[in-house]
Design an enzyme around this catalytic site. Structure first.
Site, mmCIF file in Angstrom:
data_model
loop_
_atom_site.group_PDB
_atom_site.id
_atom_site.type_symbol
_atom_site.label_atom_id
_atom_site.label_comp_id
_atom_site.label_asym_id
_atom_site.label_seq_id
_atom_site.Cartn_x
_atom_site.Cartn_y
_atom_site.Cartn_z
ATOM 1 N N GLU A 43 0.830 -1.210 0.000
ATOM 2 C CA GLU A 43 0.000 0.000 0.000
ATOM 3 C C GLU A 43 0.861 1.256 0.000
ATOM 4 O O GLU A 43 0.521 2.248 -0.631
ATOM 5 C CB GLU A 43 -0.967 0.019 1.170
ATOM 6 C CG GLU A 43 -1.937 1.190 1.065
ATOM 7 C CD GLU A 43 -3.268 0.969 1.751
ATOM 8 O OE1 GLU A 43 -4.109 1.871 1.624
ATOM 9 O OE2 GLU A 43 -3.463 -0.067 2.381
ATOM 10 N N GLY A 63 -7.351 5.124 -1.084
ATOM 11 C CA GLY A 63 -7.421 3.694 -1.329
ATOM 12 C C GLY A 63 -8.833 3.191 -1.134
ATOM 13 O O GLY A 63 -9.522 3.589 -0.194
ATOM 14 N N HIS A 70 0.010 -14.267 -0.694
ATOM 15 C CA HIS A 70 1.387 -14.544 -0.285
ATOM 16 C C HIS A 70 1.745 -15.953 -0.759
ATOM 17 O O HIS A 70 1.044 -16.912 -0.448
ATOM 18 C CB HIS A 70 1.509 -14.448 1.238
ATOM 19 C CG HIS A 70 0.984 -13.156 1.793
ATOM 20 N ND1 HIS A 70 1.390 -11.918 1.341
ATOM 21 C CD2 HIS A 70 0.071 -12.910 2.762
ATOM 22 C CE1 HIS A 70 0.767 -10.979 2.019
ATOM 23 N NE2 HIS A 70 -0.056 -11.559 2.881
ATOM 24 N N ARG A 72 5.306 -17.160 -0.956
ATOM 25 C CA ARG A 72 6.622 -17.650 -0.528
ATOM 26 C C ARG A 72 7.000 -16.926 0.770
ATOM 27 O O ARG A 72 6.625 -15.781 0.959
ATOM 28 C CB ARG A 72 7.665 -17.363 -1.607
ATOM 29 C CG ARG A 72 9.034 -17.955 -1.338
ATOM 30 C CD ARG A 72 10.034 -17.585 -2.433
ATOM 31 N NE ARG A 72 9.634 -18.075 -3.749
ATOM 32 C CZ ARG A 72 9.953 -19.259 -4.264
ATOM 33 N NH1 ARG A 72 10.674 -20.096 -3.563
ATOM 34 N NH2 ARG A 72 9.561 -19.591 -5.469
ATOM 35 N N HIS A 87 -4.880 -0.510 -14.540
ATOM 36 C CA HIS A 87 -5.898 0.377 -15.121
ATOM 37 C C HIS A 87 -5.658 1.789 -14.598
ATOM 38 O O HIS A 87 -5.525 1.991 -13.390
ATOM 39 C CB HIS A 87 -7.299 -0.090 -14.723
ATOM 40 C CG HIS A 87 -8.385 0.886 -15.041
ATOM 41 N ND1 HIS A 87 -8.809 1.134 -16.323
ATOM 42 C CD2 HIS A 87 -9.119 1.698 -14.233
ATOM 43 C CE1 HIS A 87 -9.768 2.052 -16.293
ATOM 44 N NE2 HIS A 87 -9.968 2.408 -15.028
ATOM 45 N N GLY A 89 -7.699 4.934 -14.894
ATOM 46 C CA GLY A 89 -8.878 5.690 -15.273
ATOM 47 C C GLY A 89 -8.859 7.085 -14.681
ATOM 48 O O GLY A 89 -8.041 7.399 -13.820
#
Length: 120
Positions: A43, A63, A70, A72, A87, A89
């Site tokens: 994030e 956000g 996950h 590994r 994308h 936009g």
């Protein structure tokens, strides 16, 4: 950023890369990198990429959703997160964030969805 020692190390055409050291500070009790720390890294790099590639003078970026798979484990060294557009936009953006280890093996695949809201 300071808490997890995240730093930005590369930027290019439509991507931003950050790195984070893997140490006991970000370990689960059994000594591997905590999934929540990986999501925080994802994030962080995705949000920073918004400021690099979107119009933050006229829009506030927020956000909407983040998810992670996950695949590994990592015990030490560094991990690298590369955010790039899936994308782009005018209102919503979808980012792919690949987290890899120092051997460039995939550790986690994340997706971040953001929204651009006009500033009042």
């Amino acid at each position: 950023m300071q808490t997890l020692d995240i730093s930005y190390v590369d930027v290019g055409e439509g991507f931003l890369v950050a790195e984070m050291p893997v140490s006991p500070k970000v370990h689960q009790p059994d000594g591997i990198l905590h999934g929540g720390a990986m999501v925080a890294l994802a994030e962080s790099v995705g949000s920073a990429a918004c400021f690099v590639f979107l119009d933050t003078d006229n829009f506030s970026i927020r956000g909407l959703e983040i998810n992670a798979n996950h695949v590994r484990s990592v015990k030490d060294g560094k991990v690298f997160a590369k955010a790039s557009f899936i994308h782009k936009g005018r209102t919503t953006q979808v980012w792919q964030i690949e987290i890899t280890n120092q051997a460039q093996q995939l550790i986690s695949m994340c997706k971040l969805t953001t929204i651009a809201l006009p500033k009042q």
